[in-house]
Design an enzyme around this catalytic site. Structure first.
Site, mmCIF file in Angstrom:
data_model
loop_
_atom_site.group_PDB
_atom_site.id
_atom_site.type_symbol
_atom_site.label_atom_id
_atom_site.label_comp_id
_atom_site.label_asym_id
_atom_site.label_seq_id
_atom_site.Cartn_x
_atom_site.Cartn_y
_atom_site.Cartn_z
ATOM 1 N N GLY A 272 -6.088 -6.427 -14.798
ATOM 2 C CA GLY A 272 -5.889 -5.232 -15.607
ATOM 3 C C GLY A 272 -7.133 -4.642 -16.221
ATOM 4 O O GLY A 272 -7.061 -3.974 -17.263
ATOM 5 N N THR A 273 -8.306 -4.805 -15.574
ATOM 6 C CA THR A 273 -9.501 -4.177 -16.162
ATOM 7 C C THR A 273 -9.406 -2.655 -16.062
ATOM 8 O O THR A 273 -9.943 -1.949 -16.922
ATOM 9 C CB THR A 273 -10.807 -4.667 -15.499
ATOM 10 N N ASN A 274 -8.756 -2.147 -15.044
ATOM 11 C CA ASN A 274 -8.578 -0.685 -14.965
ATOM 12 C C ASN A 274 -7.585 -0.197 -16.013
ATOM 13 O O ASN A 274 -7.746 0.891 -16.572
ATOM 14 C CB ASN A 274 -8.163 -0.266 -13.552
ATOM 15 N N MET B 95 -0.638 -4.377 -6.419
ATOM 16 C CA MET B 95 -0.813 -4.905 -5.060
ATOM 17 C C MET B 95 0.498 -4.921 -4.275
ATOM 18 O O MET B 95 0.838 -5.917 -3.652
ATOM 19 C CB MET B 95 -1.406 -6.318 -5.133
ATOM 20 N N ILE C 201 2.925 -2.184 -1.783
ATOM 21 C CA ILE C 201 3.003 -0.826 -1.228
ATOM 22 C C ILE C 201 4.393 -0.249 -1.521
ATOM 23 O O ILE C 201 5.410 -0.919 -1.325
ATOM 24 C CB ILE C 201 2.680 -0.849 0.289
ATOM 25 N N LEU C 202 4.411 0.980 -2.018
ATOM 26 C CA LEU C 202 5.679 1.636 -2.361
ATOM 27 C C LEU C 202 6.152 2.460 -1.155
ATOM 28 O O LEU C 202 5.350 3.107 -0.489
ATOM 29 C CB LEU C 202 5.476 2.523 -3.586
ATOM 30 N N ASN D 23 -3.599 6.487 -7.585
ATOM 31 C CA ASN D 23 -4.023 5.122 -7.263
ATOM 32 C C ASN D 23 -5.538 5.046 -7.308
ATOM 33 O O ASN D 23 -6.222 5.997 -6.939
ATOM 34 C CB ASN D 23 -3.534 4.748 -5.861
ATOM 35 N N HIS E 101 -8.647 3.038 -5.656
ATOM 36 C CA HIS E 101 -8.965 2.175 -4.513
ATOM 37 C C HIS E 101 -10.467 1.880 -4.534
ATOM 38 O O HIS E 101 -11.276 2.806 -4.700
ATOM 39 C CB HIS E 101 -8.567 2.853 -3.197
HETATM 40 C C1 GAR Z 1 -9.491 -3.108 -8.572
HETATM 41 O O1 GAR Z 1 -10.747 -3.284 -7.987
HETATM 42 C C2 GAR Z 1 -8.699 -2.047 -7.842
HETATM 43 O O2 GAR Z 1 -9.476 -0.981 -7.411
HETATM 44 C C3 GAR Z 1 -8.176 -2.833 -6.674
HETATM 45 O O3 GAR Z 1 -7.834 -4.081 -7.225
HETATM 46 C C4 GAR Z 1 -8.633 -4.361 -8.379
HETATM 47 C C5 GAR Z 1 -7.720 -4.618 -9.544
HETATM 48 O O4 GAR Z 1 -8.447 -5.002 -10.685
HETATM 49 N N1 GAR Z 1 -7.057 -2.165 -6.058
HETATM 50 C C6 GAR Z 1 -6.803 -2.227 -4.755
HETATM 51 O O5 GAR Z 1 -7.459 -2.881 -3.973
HETATM 52 C C7 GAR Z 1 -5.619 -1.393 -4.296
HETATM 53 N N2 GAR Z 1 -5.602 -1.252 -2.889
HETATM 54 P P1 GAR Z 1 -7.867 -4.867 -12.163
HETATM 55 O O6 GAR Z 1 -6.498 -5.556 -12.199
HETATM 56 O O7 GAR Z 1 -8.866 -5.615 -12.992
HETATM 57 O O8 GAR Z 1 -7.780 -3.426 -12.523
#
Ligand code: GAR
Length: 198
Positions: A14-16, A93, A95-96, A110, A112
């Site tokens: 969940g850093t994003n 993670m 796919i919908l 999203n 990516h």
């Molecule tokens: C992030 O790097 C995000 O871009 C990627 O997973 C990580 C999740 O990190 N997403 C994908 O690869 C989607 N296809 P987070 O939980 O720390 O945000």
């Protein structure tokens, strides 16, 4: 003007999500507010991050619900319950299906971790994306925020940011730099852009 009501869908660290919460606190995200965080993983640290900021957390498990349809119906129920306007997939993670995405045209974003159309689509998620970029030998990668439609990572691009690859990068160091220099910047900016235009 009332703020757009945002749901963030997560699976892991969940850093994003944290970048969105920080943006909400410091005013970069001002046209929307996170109302609920939905996780498909009971142990996701993202749920703890949400709780720390008093944001509601919901867990939806495909395994318990038995099918993709039931999984997506439950997510829709929660989105309705919180009267959500904008859905953000932030490290989600799963796919919908088209039957889900078609209900929310230009309302699902999203993030990516590559410059789409490179290293994207089914099977490209998390560290695998950075492994693929390093194996290919590209010298520049980055991150993309796009709208979600029926094609995995195929919807309209909203924002992108490039990041240089260093000769000694590993998938882990590259993932960290792409997050710091691209993801955590463009995700809040794209969410603000979309919310401000509703
Ligand atoms: C992030 O790097 C995000 O871009 C990627 O997973 C990580 C999740 O990190 N997403 C994908 O690869 C989607 N296809 P987070 O939980 O720390 O945000």
């Amino acid at each position: 003007m009332e703020k757009a009501r945002i749901a963030v869908l997560v699976s892991g660290g969940g850093t994003n999500l944290q970048a969105l919460i920080d943006a909400q606190q410091n005013g970069i995200l001002k046209s929307g507010a996170i109302r609920v965080v939905i996780s498909n993983n009971r142990d996701a640290y993202a749920l703890t991050r949400a709780a720390k900021f008093g944001i509601a957390g919901e867990v939806v498990l495909k395994k318990e619900l038995g099918s993709q349809g039931a999984f997506e119906d439950r997510i829709k129920e929660i989105l309705n319950q919180y009267q959500i306007d904008v859905i953000v997939l932030a490290g989600f993670m799963s796919i919908l299906s088209q039957s889900f995405t078609s209900c929310y045209p230009k309302r699902i974003l999203n993030i990516h971790p590559s410059l789409i159309p490179s290293f994207c689509g089914e099977g490209f998620y998390g560290l695998r994306v950075h492994e693929a970029a390093l194996n290919y030998g590209v010298k520049v990668t980055g991150a993309t925020v796009h709208f979600v439609n029926e094609i995995p990572d195929g919807g309209e691009i909203i924002l992108q940011k490039a990041v240089d690859i260093q000769p000694d990068d590993t998938p882990e160091t590259l993932q960290k730099r792409v997050m710091e220099q691209a993801e955590w910047i463009i995700l809040p900016a794209a969410v603000e852009q979309v919310c401000s235009q509703l």
